[in-house]
Design an enzyme around this catalytic site. Sequence first.
Site, PDB file in Angstrom:
ATOM      1  N   LYS A  48       0.690  -1.009  -0.207  1.00 40.19           N
ATOM      2  CA  LYS A  48      -0.136   0.400  -0.315  1.00 40.19           C
ATOM      3  C   LYS A  48       1.230   1.402  -0.151  1.00 40.19           C
ATOM      4  O   LYS A  48       0.260   2.391  -0.371  1.00 40.19           O
ATOM      5  CB  LYS A  48      -1.297   0.212   1.449  1.00 40.19           C
ATOM      6  CG  LYS A  48      -1.414  -1.374   1.219  1.00 40.19           C
ATOM      7  CD  LYS A  48      -2.920  -1.111   3.070  1.00 40.19           C
ATOM      8  CE  LYS A  48      -3.163  -2.438   3.229  1.00 40.19           C
ATOM      9  NZ  LYS A  48      -3.517  -2.469   4.406  1.00 40.19           N
ATOM     10  N   ASP A 108      14.733  -0.376   1.449  1.00 40.18           N
ATOM     11  CA  ASP A 108      15.333  -0.425   1.958  1.00 40.18           C
ATOM     12  C   ASP A 108      16.663  -1.005   3.194  1.00 40.18           C
ATOM     13  O   ASP A 108      17.831  -1.243   1.988  1.00 40.18           O
ATOM     14  CB  ASP A 108      14.574  -0.719   4.150  1.00 40.18           C
ATOM     15  CG  ASP A 108      15.372   0.071   5.905  1.00 40.18           C
ATOM     16  OD1 ASP A 108      15.886   0.401   5.528  1.00 40.18           O
ATOM     17  OD2 ASP A 108      14.433  -1.201   6.117  1.00 40.18           O
TER      18      ASP A 108
END
Length: 190
Positions: A48, A108
Amino acid sequence: MLNTMGFKNDILDSLISKEDIDRRVKEMGLALTEEYRGKNPIFICVLKGSIHFFSDLTRSFEDYCELDFLSISSYGNARKTSGIVRLNKDLDMSITGRHVIIVEDIIDSGLTMNHLTSLLRARNPESIKIVTLLDKPERRECAITPDYVGFVIPNEYVVGYGLDYAGVYRNMPYVGILKSEVYGDESTEV
Ligand code: IMP
Ligand code: MG
Protein backbone atom coordinates in the site's frame (compact mmCIF):
# COMPACT_ATOMS: atom_id res chain seq x y z
CA MET A 1 -0.90 2.76 21.22
CA LEU A 2 -2.69 5.57 19.42
CA ASN A 3 -1.96 9.01 20.94
CA THR A 4 -5.14 10.66 22.25
CA MET A 5 -3.62 14.07 21.39
CA GLY A 6 -3.59 13.12 17.69
CA PHE A 7 -1.04 11.54 15.39
CA LYS A 8 0.99 14.72 14.79
CA ASN A 9 2.30 14.37 18.34
CA ASP A 10 4.11 11.21 17.27
CA ILE A 11 6.24 13.05 14.72
CA LEU A 12 9.68 14.26 15.80
CA ASP A 13 10.29 16.41 12.76
CA SER A 14 9.31 16.89 9.14
CA LEU A 15 11.96 15.43 6.85
CA ILE A 16 10.51 16.24 3.42
CA SER A 17 7.81 18.87 3.01
CA LYS A 18 4.76 18.52 0.81
CA GLU A 19 6.14 21.27 -1.46
CA ASP A 20 9.48 19.46 -1.91
CA ILE A 21 7.67 16.20 -2.63
CA ASP A 22 5.40 17.87 -5.22
CA ARG A 23 8.32 19.51 -6.98
CA ARG A 24 10.48 16.38 -7.09
CA VAL A 25 7.65 14.05 -8.16
CA LYS A 26 6.81 16.36 -11.07
CA GLU A 27 10.46 16.34 -12.16
CA MET A 28 10.53 12.55 -12.02
CA GLY A 29 7.31 12.34 -14.05
CA LEU A 30 8.77 14.55 -16.75
CA ALA A 31 12.04 12.58 -16.85
CA LEU A 32 10.03 9.37 -17.23
CA THR A 33 7.96 10.98 -20.00
CA GLU A 34 11.18 11.64 -21.93
CA GLU A 35 12.48 8.12 -21.42
CA TYR A 36 9.25 6.27 -22.22
CA ARG A 37 7.74 8.45 -24.93
CA GLY A 38 5.80 6.27 -27.39
CA LYS A 39 6.44 3.09 -25.36
CA ASN A 40 3.12 2.86 -23.50
CA PRO A 41 4.74 1.57 -20.27
CA ILE A 42 2.90 -0.17 -17.45
CA PHE A 43 3.32 1.59 -14.11
CA ILE A 44 3.06 -0.88 -11.25
CA CYS A 45 1.90 0.38 -7.88
CA VAL A 46 3.29 -1.61 -4.97
CA LEU A 47 0.48 -1.40 -2.43
CA LYS A 48 0.00 0.00 0.00
CA GLY A 49 3.00 2.26 0.62
CA SER A 50 3.29 3.78 -2.84
CA ILE A 51 -0.34 4.87 -3.32
CA HIS A 52 0.19 8.64 -3.07
CA PHE A 53 3.52 8.63 -4.88
CA PHE A 54 2.06 6.46 -7.65
CA SER A 55 -0.97 8.66 -8.02
CA ASP A 56 1.09 11.88 -8.25
CA LEU A 57 3.86 10.39 -10.41
CA THR A 58 1.56 8.89 -13.02
CA ARG A 59 -0.36 12.18 -13.28
CA SER A 60 2.95 13.90 -14.07
CA PHE A 61 3.61 11.40 -16.87
CA GLU A 62 2.56 13.10 -20.08
CA ASP A 63 2.06 10.27 -22.57
CA TYR A 64 0.16 6.98 -22.97
CA CYS A 65 0.67 4.51 -20.14
CA GLU A 66 -1.27 1.83 -18.30
CA LEU A 67 -1.57 1.32 -14.56
CA ASP A 68 -1.68 -1.88 -12.56
CA PHE A 69 -1.46 -2.79 -8.88
CA LEU A 70 0.01 -5.51 -6.76
CA SER A 71 0.09 -5.98 -3.05
CA ILE A 72 2.85 -7.61 -1.09
CA SER A 73 3.63 -7.98 2.55
CA SER A 74 6.83 -9.09 4.11
CA TYR A 75 7.18 -10.99 7.31
CA GLY A 76 9.24 -9.34 9.99
CA ASN A 77 8.56 -6.87 12.75
CA ALA A 78 7.00 -3.45 12.25
CA ARG A 79 10.19 -1.73 11.13
CA LYS A 80 12.36 -4.41 9.53
CA THR A 81 11.57 -6.93 6.81
CA SER A 82 12.73 -10.53 7.06
CA GLY A 83 13.03 -10.59 3.29
CA ILE A 84 10.31 -13.23 3.02
CA VAL A 85 7.71 -11.64 0.83
CA ARG A 86 4.14 -12.76 0.28
CA LEU A 87 2.17 -11.73 -2.80
CA ASN A 88 -1.31 -10.80 -1.54
CA LYS A 89 -2.65 -9.50 -4.84
CA ASP A 90 -1.09 -10.11 -8.24
CA LEU A 91 -1.22 -7.86 -11.29
CA ASP A 92 -4.32 -8.05 -13.46
CA MET A 93 -2.39 -7.55 -16.70
CA SER A 94 0.24 -9.57 -18.52
CA ILE A 95 3.60 -7.77 -18.60
CA THR A 96 5.21 -10.05 -21.20
CA GLY A 97 6.93 -7.94 -23.85
CA ARG A 98 5.99 -4.69 -22.08
CA HIS A 99 8.00 -1.88 -20.54
CA VAL A 100 7.44 -2.06 -16.79
CA ILE A 101 8.04 0.68 -14.23
CA ILE A 102 7.82 -0.50 -10.62
CA VAL A 103 6.81 2.31 -8.27
CA GLU A 104 7.88 1.79 -4.65
CA ASP A 105 7.70 4.02 -1.58
CA ILE A 106 11.09 3.22 -0.07
CA ILE A 107 14.02 0.89 -0.57
CA ASP A 108 15.63 -0.08 2.69
CA SER A 109 17.42 -3.46 2.83
CA GLY A 110 16.37 -3.99 -0.80
CA LEU A 111 15.15 -7.52 -0.04
CA THR A 112 11.53 -6.80 -0.97
CA MET A 113 12.48 -5.26 -4.32
CA ASN A 114 14.94 -8.06 -5.01
CA HIS A 115 12.16 -10.57 -4.59
CA LEU A 116 9.69 -8.55 -6.62
CA THR A 117 12.02 -7.98 -9.58
CA SER A 118 12.85 -11.70 -9.84
CA LEU A 119 9.15 -12.52 -9.75
CA LEU A 120 8.36 -10.03 -12.53
CA ARG A 121 11.46 -10.82 -14.65
CA ALA A 122 10.26 -14.40 -14.92
CA ARG A 123 7.29 -13.06 -16.92
CA ASN A 124 9.60 -11.74 -19.64
CA PRO A 125 8.82 -8.04 -19.83
CA GLU A 126 10.67 -6.01 -22.48
CA SER A 127 12.26 -3.95 -19.68
CA ILE A 128 11.93 -3.30 -15.95
CA LYS A 129 12.93 -0.15 -14.11
CA ILE A 130 12.57 0.71 -10.45
CA VAL A 131 11.35 4.10 -9.29
CA THR A 132 11.37 4.81 -5.58
CA LEU A 133 10.37 7.92 -3.69
CA LEU A 134 12.90 7.29 -0.91
CA ASP A 135 16.16 5.41 -0.72
CA LYS A 136 18.14 4.44 2.39
CA PRO A 137 21.32 3.14 0.73
CA GLU A 138 23.13 2.73 4.07
CA ARG A 139 20.82 -0.12 4.94
CA ARG A 140 21.20 -2.18 1.76
CA GLU A 141 21.63 -5.94 2.18
CA CYS A 142 21.54 -6.93 -1.49
CA ALA A 143 22.50 -5.57 -4.88
CA ILE A 144 19.46 -3.47 -5.76
CA THR A 145 19.95 -0.07 -7.36
CA PRO A 146 16.82 1.92 -8.18
CA ASP A 147 16.81 3.68 -11.56
CA TYR A 148 15.01 6.79 -10.28
CA VAL A 149 15.19 8.03 -6.69
CA GLY A 150 13.15 10.91 -5.31
CA PHE A 151 15.21 11.51 -2.18
CA VAL A 152 18.12 9.75 -0.53
CA ILE A 153 17.45 9.77 3.21
CA PRO A 154 19.47 8.88 6.31
CA ASN A 155 18.90 5.82 8.43
CA GLU A 156 15.77 7.06 10.24
CA TYR A 157 12.34 5.45 10.34
CA VAL A 158 10.00 7.71 8.39
CA VAL A 159 6.24 7.84 7.92
CA GLY A 160 3.72 9.76 5.85
CA TYR A 161 2.89 10.19 2.14
CA GLY A 162 1.99 6.49 2.03
CA LEU A 163 4.56 5.16 4.48
CA ASP A 164 3.24 3.62 7.68
CA TYR A 165 4.25 2.39 11.07
CA ALA A 166 1.95 -0.38 12.31
CA GLY A 167 -0.62 0.57 9.66
CA VAL A 168 -1.06 4.26 10.49
CA TYR A 169 0.33 7.65 9.30
CA ARG A 170 -0.08 6.82 5.57
CA ASN A 171 -2.43 9.80 5.12
CA MET A 172 0.09 12.44 6.26
CA PRO A 173 0.82 14.72 3.27
CA TYR A 174 4.56 15.00 4.05
CA VAL A 175 7.34 12.65 5.19
CA GLY A 176 8.28 12.88 8.85
CA ILE A 177 10.53 11.15 11.34
CA LEU A 178 8.71 9.18 13.99
CA LYS A 179 9.58 9.75 17.66
CA SER A 180 11.46 6.75 18.96
CA GLU A 181 9.11 6.41 21.95
CA VAL A 182 6.37 5.44 19.50
CA TYR A 183 8.17 2.14 18.91
CA GLY A 184 7.78 1.39 22.60
CA ASP A 185 9.95 -1.47 23.68
CA GLU A 186 10.02 -3.19 20.30
CA SER A 187 13.24 -5.06 20.78
CA THR A 188 14.99 -5.06 17.45
CA GLU A 189 18.00 -3.56 15.84
CA VAL A 190 17.17 -1.15 13.06
P1 IMP B 1 13.20 -3.55 2.33
O1 IMP B 1 12.76 -4.89 1.84
O2 IMP B 1 14.03 -3.67 3.60
O3 IMP B 1 13.90 -2.72 1.28
O4 IMP B 1 11.95 -2.78 2.85
C1 IMP B 1 11.03 -2.30 2.02
C2 IMP B 1 9.72 -2.05 2.74
O5 IMP B 1 9.88 -1.84 4.16
C3 IMP B 1 9.16 -0.79 2.21
O6 IMP B 1 8.38 -1.02 1.06
C4 IMP B 1 8.36 -0.27 3.38
O7 IMP B 1 7.08 -0.86 3.37
C5 IMP B 1 9.11 -0.75 4.59
N1 IMP B 1 9.99 0.31 5.15
C6 IMP B 1 11.34 0.34 5.15
N2 IMP B 1 11.81 1.45 5.76
C7 IMP B 1 10.72 2.15 6.13
C8 IMP B 1 10.54 3.43 6.79
O8 IMP B 1 11.47 4.17 7.17
N3 IMP B 1 9.25 3.79 6.99
C9 IMP B 1 8.18 3.05 6.59
N4 IMP B 1 8.31 1.88 5.96
C10 IMP B 1 9.56 1.43 5.73
MG1 MG C 1 6.19 -0.86 0.99
